[in-house]
Design a protein around this motif. Sequence first.
Motif, PDB file in Angstrom:
ATOM      1  N   SER A 194       9.290   7.111  -4.435  1.00  0.00           N
ATOM      2  CA  SER A 194       8.186   5.842  -3.178  1.00  0.00           C
ATOM      3  C   SER A 194       6.759   6.813  -4.489  1.00  0.00           C
ATOM      4  O   SER A 194       6.485   7.569  -4.796  1.00  0.00           O
ATOM      5  CB  SER A 194       8.119   7.245  -2.246  1.00  0.00           C
ATOM      6  OG  SER A 194       9.423   6.106  -1.350  1.00  0.00           O
ATOM      7  N   CYS A 195       5.464   6.080  -3.460  1.00  0.00           N
ATOM      8  CA  CYS A 195       4.591   6.276  -4.817  1.00  0.00           C
ATOM      9  C   CYS A 195       3.684   5.712  -3.617  1.00  0.00           C
ATOM     10  O   CYS A 195       3.058   4.369  -2.970  1.00  0.00           O
ATOM     11  CB  CYS A 195       4.195   5.532  -6.291  1.00  0.00           C
ATOM     12  SG  CYS A 195       2.725   5.789  -6.203  1.00  0.00           S
ATOM     13  N   ALA A 252       2.429  -3.658   3.508  1.00  0.00           N
ATOM     14  CA  ALA A 252       1.417  -2.756   4.312  1.00  0.00           C
ATOM     15  C   ALA A 252       1.784  -1.438   5.062  1.00  0.00           C
ATOM     16  O   ALA A 252       1.367  -1.011   5.635  1.00  0.00           O
ATOM     17  CB  ALA A 252       2.935  -3.712   6.067  1.00  0.00           C
ATOM     18  N   LYS A 253       2.336  -0.947   4.009  1.00  0.00           N
ATOM     19  CA  LYS A 253       2.681   0.592   3.760  1.00  0.00           C
ATOM     20  C   LYS A 253       2.199   1.833   2.871  1.00  0.00           C
ATOM     21  O   LYS A 253       2.537   2.310   2.294  1.00  0.00           O
ATOM     22  CB  LYS A 253       4.170   0.768   4.243  1.00  0.00           C
ATOM     23  CG  LYS A 253       4.723   0.442   5.170  1.00  0.00           C
ATOM     24  CD  LYS A 253       6.832   0.810   5.532  1.00  0.00           C
ATOM     25  CE  LYS A 253       7.268   0.556   6.175  1.00  0.00           C
ATOM     26  NZ  LYS A 253       8.853   1.085   6.237  1.00  0.00           N
ATOM     27  N   ASN A 254       1.425  -0.140   2.251  1.00  0.00           N
ATOM     28  CA  ASN A 254       1.025   0.692   0.685  1.00  0.00           C
ATOM     29  C   ASN A 254       1.661   2.014   0.132  1.00  0.00           C
ATOM     30  O   ASN A 254       1.089   2.671  -0.745  1.00  0.00           O
ATOM     31  CB  ASN A 254      -0.656   1.929   1.053  1.00  0.00           C
ATOM     32  CG  ASN A 254      -1.765   1.109   1.695  1.00  0.00           C
ATOM     33  OD1 ASN A 254      -1.672  -0.409   1.725  1.00  0.00           O
ATOM     34  ND2 ASN A 254      -2.445   1.725   1.728  1.00  0.00           N
ATOM     35  N   THR A 255       2.770   0.873  -0.423  1.00  0.00           N
ATOM     36  CA  THR A 255       4.222   2.371  -1.162  1.00  0.00           C
ATOM     37  C   THR A 255       5.015   0.987  -1.679  1.00  0.00           C
ATOM     38  O   THR A 255       4.803   0.514  -1.530  1.00  0.00           O
ATOM     39  CB  THR A 255       4.864   2.704   0.215  1.00  0.00           C
ATOM     40  OG1 THR A 255       4.168   3.485   0.977  1.00  0.00           O
ATOM     41  CG2 THR A 255       6.246   3.410  -0.932  1.00  0.00           C
ATOM     42  N   CYS A 278       3.715   7.303 -11.059  1.00  0.00           N
ATOM     43  CA  CYS A 278       3.121   5.762 -10.885  1.00  0.00           C
ATOM     44  C   CYS A 278       2.084   5.307 -11.108  1.00  0.00           C
ATOM     45  O   CYS A 278       1.556   6.061 -11.190  1.00  0.00           O
ATOM     46  CB  CYS A 278       3.100   6.340  -9.188  1.00  0.00           C
ATOM     47  SG  CYS A 278       3.159   4.535  -8.059  1.00  0.00           S
ATOM     48  N   ALA A 279       1.405   4.074 -11.117  1.00  0.00           N
ATOM     49  CA  ALA A 279       0.368   3.644 -11.812  1.00  0.00           C
ATOM     50  C   ALA A 279      -0.175   2.679 -11.360  1.00  0.00           C
ATOM     51  O   ALA A 279       0.834   1.834 -11.015  1.00  0.00           O
ATOM     52  CB  ALA A 279       0.555   3.626 -13.750  1.00  0.00           C
ATOM     53  N   ALA A 280      -1.316   2.477 -11.363  1.00  0.00           N
ATOM     54  CA  ALA A 280      -2.839   1.194 -10.811  1.00  0.00           C
ATOM     55  C   ALA A 280      -2.951   1.001 -11.113  1.00  0.00           C
ATOM     56  O   ALA A 280      -3.889   1.316 -12.279  1.00  0.00           O
ATOM     57  CB  ALA A 280      -2.058   1.686  -9.603  1.00  0.00           C
ATOM     58  N   VAL A 324       0.567   9.432  -4.468  1.00  0.00           N
ATOM     59  CA  VAL A 324       1.525  10.605  -4.311  1.00  0.00           C
ATOM     60  C   VAL A 324       3.299  10.124  -4.573  1.00  0.00           C
ATOM     61  O   VAL A 324       3.127   9.528  -3.950  1.00  0.00           O
ATOM     62  CB  VAL A 324       1.189  10.947  -3.027  1.00  0.00           C
ATOM     63  CG1 VAL A 324       2.176  11.803  -2.882  1.00  0.00           C
ATOM     64  CG2 VAL A 324      -0.186  11.674  -3.265  1.00  0.00           C
ATOM     65  N   GLU A 325       3.504  10.783  -5.797  1.00  0.00           N
ATOM     66  CA  GLU A 325       4.755   9.986  -5.397  1.00  0.00           C
ATOM     67  C   GLU A 325       5.358  10.999  -4.907  1.00  0.00           C
ATOM     68  O   GLU A 325       5.421  12.437  -4.812  1.00  0.00           O
ATOM     69  CB  GLU A 325       5.173  10.459  -7.175  1.00  0.00           C
ATOM     70  CG  GLU A 325       4.868  10.085  -8.398  1.00  0.00           C
ATOM     71  CD  GLU A 325       3.944   9.903  -8.886  1.00  0.00           C
ATOM     72  OE1 GLU A 325       2.568   9.714 -10.022  1.00  0.00           O
ATOM     73  OE2 GLU A 325       2.732  10.157  -8.528  1.00  0.00           O
TER      74      GLU A 325
END
Length: 126
Positions: A21-22, A75-78, A96-98, A5-6
Amino acid sequence: QVQLVESGGGLVQAGGSLRLSCAASGRTFSTYVMAWFRQAPGKEREFVAFISWSGGSTYYADSVKGRFTISRDNAKNTVYLQMNSLKPEDTAVYYCAAVRTFSSQVFTSRGEYNHWGQGTQVTVSS
């Protein structure tokens, strides 16, 4: 699986700054390499920036090198994209992509990513 989520997009004047942020769901975020892409109206989605799973390696498109900085906080998954000295040609929807991998390779192609966010609009006025 990871969901992305951006946030942080908006309207800014040329020369200004924004930080995107993502936020990622799940407990395996640190096993994913991350990237930002963008798509302007009528254009193909293009690579902007890449960061390795550890954050130790980054890579940028020539068009943003020296102005944009990608970073991550596992640690913040961001993952973040700090955008400075913005230009009107930076106007686009930013995605954002992963992809989950421990490879040391830099991934810059859309097809190499299998998780995408919904995008956030960035508009730079002249």
